[in-house]
Write a protein that holds these residues in place. Structure first.
Motif, mmCIF file in Angstrom:
data_model
loop_
_atom_site.group_PDB
_atom_site.id
_atom_site.type_symbol
_atom_site.label_atom_id
_atom_site.label_comp_id
_atom_site.label_asym_id
_atom_site.label_seq_id
_atom_site.Cartn_x
_atom_site.Cartn_y
_atom_site.Cartn_z
ATOM 1 N N UNK A 113 -4.183 -0.355 -11.254
ATOM 2 C CA UNK A 113 -2.959 0.393 -10.925
ATOM 3 C C UNK A 113 -3.043 0.947 -9.509
ATOM 4 N N UNK A 114 -4.267 1.123 -9.017
ATOM 5 C CA UNK A 114 -4.443 1.639 -7.650
ATOM 6 C C UNK A 114 -3.729 0.753 -6.632
ATOM 7 N N UNK A 115 -3.590 -0.538 -6.956
ATOM 8 C CA UNK A 115 -2.950 -1.472 -6.019
ATOM 9 C C UNK A 115 -1.486 -1.098 -5.763
ATOM 10 N N UNK A 116 -0.944 -0.298 -6.668
ATOM 11 C CA UNK A 116 0.446 0.155 -6.509
ATOM 12 C C UNK A 116 0.586 1.073 -5.309
ATOM 13 N N UNK A 117 -0.495 1.735 -4.943
ATOM 14 C CA UNK A 117 -0.451 2.751 -3.873
ATOM 15 C C UNK A 117 -1.547 2.455 -2.845
ATOM 16 N N UNK A 118 -1.374 1.378 -2.066
ATOM 17 C CA UNK A 118 -2.475 0.955 -1.179
ATOM 18 C C UNK A 118 -2.844 1.983 -0.110
ATOM 19 N N UNK A 120 -3.358 5.080 -0.582
ATOM 20 C CA UNK A 120 -4.109 6.224 -1.134
ATOM 21 C C UNK A 120 -5.596 6.173 -0.777
ATOM 22 N N UNK A 121 -6.185 4.986 -0.792
ATOM 23 C CA UNK A 121 -7.637 4.909 -0.552
ATOM 24 C C UNK A 121 -8.019 3.498 -0.106
ATOM 25 N N UNK A 122 -9.179 3.343 0.505
ATOM 26 C CA UNK A 122 -9.644 1.992 0.862
ATOM 27 C C UNK A 122 -9.779 1.093 -0.366
ATOM 28 N N UNK A 123 -10.203 1.665 -1.491
ATOM 29 C CA UNK A 123 -10.295 0.866 -2.717
ATOM 30 C C UNK A 123 -8.907 0.353 -3.109
ATOM 31 N N UNK A 124 -7.917 1.271 -3.112
ATOM 32 C CA UNK A 124 -6.562 0.887 -3.515
ATOM 33 C C UNK A 124 -6.029 -0.210 -2.590
ATOM 34 N N UNK A 125 -6.262 -0.046 -1.291
ATOM 35 C CA UNK A 125 -5.778 -1.046 -0.331
ATOM 36 C C UNK A 125 -6.432 -2.393 -0.608
ATOM 37 N N UNK A 126 -7.723 -2.361 -0.953
ATOM 38 C CA UNK A 126 -8.420 -3.632 -1.178
ATOM 39 C C UNK A 126 -7.949 -4.297 -2.476
ATOM 40 N N UNK A 127 -7.583 -3.502 -3.476
ATOM 41 C CA UNK A 127 -7.081 -4.111 -4.705
ATOM 42 C C UNK A 127 -5.709 -4.736 -4.450
ATOM 43 N N UNK A 128 -4.871 -4.083 -3.636
ATOM 44 C CA UNK A 128 -3.586 -4.698 -3.287
ATOM 45 C C UNK A 128 -3.834 -5.987 -2.497
ATOM 46 N N UNK A 129 -4.782 -5.909 -1.562
ATOM 47 C CA UNK A 129 -5.110 -7.088 -0.758
ATOM 48 C C UNK A 129 -5.599 -8.244 -1.629
ATOM 49 N N UNK A 130 -6.348 -7.910 -2.685
ATOM 50 C CA UNK A 130 -6.834 -8.945 -3.607
ATOM 51 C C UNK A 130 -5.670 -9.609 -4.341
ATOM 52 N N UNK A 268 -11.616 8.503 -3.061
ATOM 53 C CA UNK A 268 -11.611 8.706 -4.516
ATOM 54 C C UNK A 268 -10.879 10.004 -4.847
ATOM 55 N N UNK A 269 -11.103 11.025 -4.020
ATOM 56 C CA UNK A 269 -10.416 12.301 -4.251
ATOM 57 C C UNK A 269 -8.896 12.125 -4.125
ATOM 58 N N UNK A 270 -8.460 11.378 -3.100
ATOM 59 C CA UNK A 270 -7.005 11.149 -2.977
ATOM 60 C C UNK A 270 -6.467 10.410 -4.193
ATOM 61 N N UNK A 271 -7.290 9.549 -4.778
ATOM 62 C CA UNK A 271 -6.843 8.880 -6.017
ATOM 63 C C UNK A 271 -6.650 9.925 -7.129
ATOM 64 N N UNK A 272 -7.599 10.850 -7.249
ATOM 65 C CA UNK A 272 -7.480 11.884 -8.287
ATOM 66 C C UNK A 272 -6.293 12.816 -8.026
ATOM 67 N N UNK A 273 -5.988 13.054 -6.754
ATOM 68 C CA UNK A 273 -4.899 13.993 -6.440
ATOM 69 C C UNK A 273 -3.525 13.338 -6.583
#
Ligand SMILES: NC(=O)c1ccc[n+]([C@@H]2O[C@H](COP(=O)([O-])OP(=O)(O)OC[C@H]3O[C@@H](n4cnc5c(N)ncnc54)[C@H](OP(=O)(O)O)[C@@H]3O)[C@@H](O)[C@H]2O)c1
Length: 313
Positions: A113-118, A120-130, A268-273
């Motif tokens: 779901x993090x890919x929905x908000x690229x 928010x974090x480097x992880x989220x951006x990378x999941x969208x990129x994937x 990770x904190x921005x993901x939690x917030x």
């Protein structure tokens, strides 16, 4: 002998549970491993040594396969480029190799779901990129992208800290208590993947899944659910964001000094917030009649029992 299902990330939390389910179901499974893994070998898989960085090993992985389930991913990394290398470039390489192969297996991607908000974090951006890499490189291959919420259950190290706190009766949460999120119990997820592998055609789209609890969970509901299941008083406190920023910055600094990939970071904190990590199910996507069976009320106790048996709690 039927053609195998090829799996990346088999040594991880989701991949290992999936291998167990698929081998129990009599499927032939081939896995890509960076290191030998006796537990997986004992399940009777065909294991190949390699990694997402190595196209030759990916070619061997997909050869003659009928499907690829891409469970490998970086969930922690030292820097943004490390997330990109695994979650974007690694996915692109795997899908491209599958598209060029003779077998042309269908590809299922474990996204987030993090890919929905690229942003928010480097992880989220990378999941969208994937995800983008999957759609770009599939070139006519059948494919499907599952956007997962937090997955939990026996064997998961990522949510262990939370379960440990709930088990102790005091959860110190790095998020505002009204923030909402979905969950998915691991056995429901592997059941979904098993069904999808039997499905005739994959729709080449992204689908968000969860445990069926409409509106997900608010952090403030967790203590009540845990208290009912564990038969004890459980409290939750939310740590003020100002303090959390300090701890995340310190964790990054210490990890950089030690050369480790931190799990607790400002990203990770921005993901939690972020206030809303609730899955939005698109009813139009047919999941072969899949119905998740386990909400946290049912999944919490067996997870804690497993952690106790494994000596993790
Ligand atoms: N668990 C969740 O709550 C959740 C939620 C949303 C999305 N997801 C996604 O689901 C996937 C699996 O998550 P997980 O919880 O099972 O993660 P995990 O336990 O950390 O497992 C990650 C797996 O990826 C493998 N891997 C990492 N880098 C690799 C590389 N360069 N080449 C080959 N393999 C590599 C790891 O292999 P090694 O053992 O060799 O390190 C491991 O098998 C990830 O893509 C994650 O983003 C998970």
């Amino acid at each position: 002998m039927t053609s195998p299902i090829a799996l990346t990330g088999a040594s991880g939390f989701i991949g290992r549970s999936l291998v167990q389910r698929l081998t129990e179901g009599g499927h032939s499974v081939r896995v890509l491993l960076r290191r030998p893994d006796a537990e997986l070998e004992a399940l009777g898989v065909d294991s190949l040594q390699g990694s997402l960085d190595d196209a030759a090993s990916l070619r061997r992985l997909v050869e003659g396969a009928r499907a690829v389930v891409h469970c490998a991913g970086a969930i922690r990394a030292r820097r943004r480029s490390d997330f990109t290398a695994v979650n974007v470039a690694g996915t692109a390489r795997l899908v491209s190799v599958a598209a060029e192969s003779q077998a042309r297996p269908r590809v299922l991607l474990m996204s987030s779901l993090a890919a929905r908000e690229p942003a928010v974090s480097p992880y989220a951006a990378s999941k969208r990129g994937g995800e983008e890499a999957l759609f770009r490189e599939a070139r006519g291959l059948e494919h499907l992208c599952l956007r997962l919420p937090a997955v939990y259950g026996p064997g998961d190290r990522a949510t262990l800290a939370l379960f440990r706190q709930l088990n102790r009766g005091l959860a110190v949460l790095p998020a505002p208590l009204d923030n909402r999120f979905s969950l998915l119990y691991i056995q429901d997820l592997v059941g979904l993947v098993e069904r999808l592998l039997q499905k005739k055609a994959w729709p080449g789209t992204t689908v968000e899944v969860d445990d069926g609890r409409s509106g997900g969970y608010a952090w403030r509901q967790l203590p009540e659910i845990a208290a009912q299941q564990l038969d004890r008083r459980v409290r939750a406190v939310s740590v003020p964001p100002a303090l959390l920023w300090g701890t995340a910055t310190a964790s990054e600094a210490v990890s950089a000094l030690l050369g480790l990939a931190p799990i607790w970071t400002r990203g990770k904190l921005r993901e939690f917030l972020h206030a809303d990590w609730v899955s939005r199910r698109d009813g139009a996507v047919d999941l072969e009649g899949w119905r998740p069976e386990t909400q946290l009320q049912q999944g919490l106790a067996p997870t804690i029992a497993w952690y106790r048996r494994a000596g993790w709690l």
